[in-house]
Design a protein around this motif. Structure first.
Motif, PDB file in Angstrom:
ATOM      1  N   ARG A 133     -12.529   7.250  -3.970  1.00  0.00           N
ATOM      2  CA  ARG A 133     -11.680   8.443  -3.996  1.00  0.00           C
ATOM      3  C   ARG A 133     -10.628   8.397  -5.112  1.00  0.00           C
ATOM      4  N   ILE A 134     -10.271   7.183  -5.581  1.00  0.00           N
ATOM      5  CA  ILE A 134      -9.224   7.074  -6.607  1.00  0.00           C
ATOM      6  C   ILE A 134      -9.579   7.856  -7.877  1.00  0.00           C
ATOM      7  N   PRO A 135     -10.802   7.745  -8.413  1.00  0.00           N
ATOM      8  CA  PRO A 135     -11.112   8.513  -9.627  1.00  0.00           C
ATOM      9  C   PRO A 135     -10.961  10.015  -9.488  1.00  0.00           C
ATOM     10  N   ILE A 136     -11.354  10.594  -8.328  1.00  0.00           N
ATOM     11  CA  ILE A 136     -11.206  12.054  -8.228  1.00  0.00           C
ATOM     12  C   ILE A 136      -9.762  12.433  -7.915  1.00  0.00           C
ATOM     13  N   GLU A 137      -9.047  11.592  -7.163  1.00  0.00           N
ATOM     14  CA  GLU A 137      -7.643  11.914  -6.880  1.00  0.00           C
ATOM     15  C   GLU A 137      -6.809  11.860  -8.154  1.00  0.00           C
ATOM     16  N   ALA A 138      -7.025  10.841  -8.980  1.00  0.00           N
ATOM     17  CA  ALA A 138      -6.276  10.721 -10.236  1.00  0.00           C
ATOM     18  C   ALA A 138      -6.556  11.916 -11.139  1.00  0.00           C
ATOM     19  N   ARG A 187       0.839  -1.199   0.000  1.00  0.00           N
ATOM     20  CA  ARG A 187       0.000   0.000   0.000  1.00  0.00           C
ATOM     21  C   ARG A 187       0.870   1.244   0.000  1.00  0.00           C
ATOM     22  N   ILE A 188       0.458   2.234  -0.756  1.00  0.00           N
ATOM     23  CA  ILE A 188       1.243   3.460  -0.926  1.00  0.00           C
ATOM     24  C   ILE A 188       0.785   4.513   0.072  1.00  0.00           C
ATOM     25  N   GLU A 189       1.738   5.080   0.796  1.00  0.00           N
ATOM     26  CA  GLU A 189       1.409   6.115   1.782  1.00  0.00           C
ATOM     27  C   GLU A 189       1.228   7.483   1.119  1.00  0.00           C
ATOM     28  N   ASN A 190       2.089   7.802   0.160  1.00  0.00           N
ATOM     29  CA  ASN A 190       2.042   9.111  -0.501  1.00  0.00           C
ATOM     30  C   ASN A 190       1.381   8.958  -1.877  1.00  0.00           C
ATOM     31  N   MET A 191       0.045   9.001  -1.888  1.00  0.00           N
ATOM     32  CA  MET A 191      -0.671   8.772  -3.138  1.00  0.00           C
ATOM     33  C   MET A 191      -0.454   9.876  -4.175  1.00  0.00           C
ATOM     34  N   PRO A 192      -0.436  11.162  -3.819  1.00  0.00           N
ATOM     35  CA  PRO A 192      -0.183  12.177  -4.848  1.00  0.00           C
ATOM     36  C   PRO A 192       1.135  11.941  -5.589  1.00  0.00           C
ATOM     37  N   LEU A 193       2.183  11.570  -4.848  1.00  0.00           N
ATOM     38  CA  LEU A 193       3.465  11.270  -5.481  1.00  0.00           C
ATOM     39  C   LEU A 193       3.346  10.061  -6.399  1.00  0.00           C
ATOM     40  N   ALA A 194       2.628   9.039  -5.948  1.00  0.00           N
ATOM     41  CA  ALA A 194       2.461   7.823  -6.750  1.00  0.00           C
ATOM     42  C   ALA A 194       1.744   8.116  -8.059  1.00  0.00           C
ATOM     43  N   TYR A 195       0.744   9.001  -8.009  1.00  0.00           N
ATOM     44  CA  TYR A 195       0.048   9.355  -9.249  1.00  0.00           C
ATOM     45  C   TYR A 195       1.007  10.003 -10.249  1.00  0.00           C
ATOM     46  N   HIS A 196       1.849  10.890  -9.742  1.00  0.00           N
ATOM     47  CA  HIS A 196       2.752  11.603 -10.654  1.00  0.00           C
ATOM     48  C   HIS A 196       3.898  10.724 -11.150  1.00  0.00           C
ATOM     49  N   ALA A 197       4.111   9.599 -10.502  1.00  0.00           N
ATOM     50  CA  ALA A 197       5.092   8.629 -11.001  1.00  0.00           C
ATOM     51  C   ALA A 197       4.458   7.660 -11.995  1.00  0.00           C
ATOM     52  N   SER A 198       3.145   7.777 -12.177  1.00  0.00           N
ATOM     53  CA  SER A 198       2.394   6.869 -13.043  1.00  0.00           C
ATOM     54  C   SER A 198       1.860   7.600 -14.265  1.00  0.00           C
ATOM     55  N   ALA A 202      -7.521  14.897 -10.109  1.00  0.00           N
ATOM     56  CA  ALA A 202      -6.904  16.061  -9.479  1.00  0.00           C
ATOM     57  C   ALA A 202      -5.421  16.156  -9.813  1.00  0.00           C
ATOM     58  N   ALA A 203      -4.772  15.002  -9.972  1.00  0.00           N
ATOM     59  CA  ALA A 203      -3.351  14.957 -10.316  1.00  0.00           C
ATOM     60  C   ALA A 203      -3.122  15.138 -11.814  1.00  0.00           C
ATOM     61  N   GLY A 204      -4.199  15.234 -12.592  1.00  0.00           N
ATOM     62  CA  GLY A 204      -4.066  15.370 -14.037  1.00  0.00           C
ATOM     63  C   GLY A 204      -3.601  14.097 -14.692  1.00  0.00           C
ATOM     64  N   LYS A 205      -4.119  12.968 -14.211  1.00  0.00           N
ATOM     65  CA  LYS A 205      -3.735  11.668 -14.752  1.00  0.00           C
ATOM     66  C   LYS A 205      -4.934  11.005 -15.428  1.00  0.00           C
ATOM     67  N   THR A 206      -4.643  10.098 -16.334  1.00  0.00           N
ATOM     68  CA  THR A 206      -5.692   9.353 -17.021  1.00  0.00           C
ATOM     69  C   THR A 206      -6.288   8.316 -16.073  1.00  0.00           C
ATOM     70  N   ILE A 207      -7.595   8.377 -15.899  1.00  0.00           N
ATOM     71  CA  ILE A 207      -8.280   7.417 -15.038  1.00  0.00           C
ATOM     72  C   ILE A 207      -9.157   6.501 -15.900  1.00  0.00           C
ATOM     73  N   ILE A 208      -9.123   5.211 -15.573  1.00  0.00           N
ATOM     74  CA  ILE A 208     -10.008   4.222 -16.199  1.00  0.00           C
ATOM     75  C   ILE A 208     -10.763   3.548 -15.056  1.00  0.00           C
ATOM     76  N   ALA A 209     -12.090   3.661 -15.072  1.00  0.00           N
ATOM     77  CA  ALA A 209     -12.881   3.128 -13.962  1.00  0.00           C
ATOM     78  C   ALA A 209     -14.134   2.432 -14.480  1.00  0.00           C
ATOM     79  N   SER A 210     -14.660   1.537 -13.659  1.00  0.00           N
ATOM     80  CA  SER A 210     -15.901   0.849 -14.000  1.00  0.00           C
ATOM     81  C   SER A 210     -17.067   1.826 -13.967  1.00  0.00           C
ATOM     82  N   ASP A 211     -17.944   1.718 -14.964  1.00  0.00           N
ATOM     83  CA  ASP A 211     -19.031   2.668 -15.136  1.00  0.00           C
ATOM     84  C   ASP A 211     -20.266   2.258 -14.331  1.00  0.00           C
ATOM     85  N   HIS A 212     -20.126   2.362 -13.016  1.00  0.00           N
ATOM     86  CA  HIS A 212     -21.280   2.154 -12.132  1.00  0.00           C
ATOM     87  C   HIS A 212     -21.004   2.867 -10.808  1.00  0.00           C
ATOM     88  N   GLY A 213     -22.018   2.896  -9.944  1.00  0.00           N
ATOM     89  CA  GLY A 213     -21.853   3.585  -8.669  1.00  0.00           C
ATOM     90  C   GLY A 213     -21.614   5.073  -8.865  1.00  0.00           C
TER      91      GLY A 213
END
Length: 391
Positions: A298-303, A272-283, A305-316
């Motif tokens: 929270r992953i879809p909005i955090e990704a 598990r990653i402690e520093n998620m903003p950093l992890a997004y920018h490394a991805s 927010a970091a300006g990263k490409t998000i791929i998520a299941s279309d439900h919920g």
């Protein structure tokens, strides 16, 4: 009493949550209590323990540590009397409870001594059994209920036959500034890649989620297997990041399937990653392919927010957090569909750079306008004031 005549200066708000480990509900408690420091209110937290207690203490937020995380009837009854004592001794004016077990104690204790109480429904709203439905219904017995998404509110309304207008919908928020690229140096990004044992020239596709079946690891492995013949495949590394402790059997199953498809060089299981903003920018790309609907996620909005490409299941809640149409902010795919997921991954990798940049810009704006931390905190504060006015 009108709001203008009400002095909030000495009003004390108590947040109750079973533990303060790292999670969406727990992080929200930290964010709300930190926000309240700059208002007229005083803020306290009642919890059993957890890693985020240190962050609460750094913010000089009073923490009451007691074992309140048990679900058995004896503990619930015991906590009822304990909560009455705490509410009186700490001169609590309003109680905000965020989980079912403590809610059974807290709601009746608050009503016993005549102080307002509200709940936030963070998790799944299930209708799996009559007993579970009754157990969960306690979350609706307070003076107000907050749902963390329109999806959660609609589920509550449908299952419990409650008017949607009686539910406050307050979406999870993030501090967009903390996800800005300028917050992280090239050295920090290089170091986290080294920690993952990933070369700088690799395309990194990050899948940060609890290591549990419903998060979609199995369908993701099948999707990855469908990409083997693509020219870019050898340049891509998939990182499954999640807490390994307690998930040993599931990890064995994942490794078995990874080996079966001969994907050992393409998929890494990391902690598990402690520093998620950093992890997004490394991805380069972030996945959230849950096979069951996320109450919020929270992953879809955090990704975004970091300006990263998000791929998520279309439900919920994803139906609302990622935008469709010409101004789309990410990829939404049919749940539990390896083919659909593989196509979206391919599109995200081969997408024109200009179009990619525009999508990332729209994603950041989407979070700023609709899912900001400030907006979440202000809306929550409005509910507090409403309940205290009617006190």
């Amino acid at each position: 009493m009108s709001e203008s005549n009400l002095n909030y200066k000495n009003k004390r708000i108590l947040q109750i949550i079973p533990n303060m480990e790292i999670g969406g509900a727990e992080r929200t408690v930290l964010e709300i209590t930190s926000f309240l420091k700059d208002t007229e209110f005083s803020s306290l937290v009642l919890t059993s323990g957890g890693k985020l207690i240190g962050e609460l203490e750094k913010e000089n937020i009073e923490v009451i540590k007691l074992k309140i995380d048990k679900k058995n009837p004896y503990s619930i009854l015991k906590n009822f009397f304990l909560f009455i004592k705490i509410f009186r001794e700490k001169k609590i004016n309003l109680v905000h409870v965020r989980s079912r077990a403590p809610a059974w104690s807290a709601i009746f204790a608050a009503k016993k001594i005549g102080i307002p109480v509200l709940t936030t429904w963070h998790g799944h709203v299930s209708n799996s059994s009559f007993i579970k439905k009754i157990y969960n219904s306690i979350m609706l017995k307070g003076d107000a209920v907050i749902a963390n998404s329109a999806y959660t509110a609609e589920r509550i309304s449908k299952i419990y036959n409650i008017d949607l207008n009686k539910i406050d919908i307050i979406s999870r928020g993030v501090n967009v500034e903390s996800f800005e690229r300028s917050k992280f140096s090239n050295t920090e990004i290089s170091n986290i890649k080294k920690m993952w044992s990933v070369d700088d020239n690799k395309i990194i596709i990050l899948f940060p989620a609890r290591l549990t079946r419903w998060k979609g690891h199995l369908v993701t492995i099948e999707a990855i297997n469908l990409l083997k013949k693509e020219k870019f495949f050898d340049q891509v590394i998939f990182l499954f990041a999640g807490e390994k402790a307690g998930a040993e059997n599931y990890i064995k199953k994942l490794n078995s399937i990874i080996t079966k498809f001969k994907l050992q060089e393409n998929i890494k299981l990391v902690e598990r990653i402690e520093n998620m903003p950093l992890a997004y920018h490394a991805s380069d790309v972030v996945l959230s392919p849950s096979i069951e609907p996320e109450p919020f996620g929270r992953i879809p909005i955090e990704a975004q927010a970091a300006g990263k490409t998000i791929i998520a299941s279309d439900h919920g809640a994803v139906k609302d957090t990622i935008k469709n149409g010409n101004n789309f902010t990410g990829f939404k795919v049919k749940p539990n569909d390896p083919q659909a997921l593989s196509i979206a991954i391919k599109q995200s990798i081969i997408m024109d750079k200009k179009d990619l940049t525009k999508m990332h810009e729209r994603a950041i704006s989407n979070v700023k306008n609709n899912f900001s931390l400030e907006n979440m905190c202000k809306k929550t504060l409005e509910v507090y004031k409403r309940l205290l006015i009617s006190e």
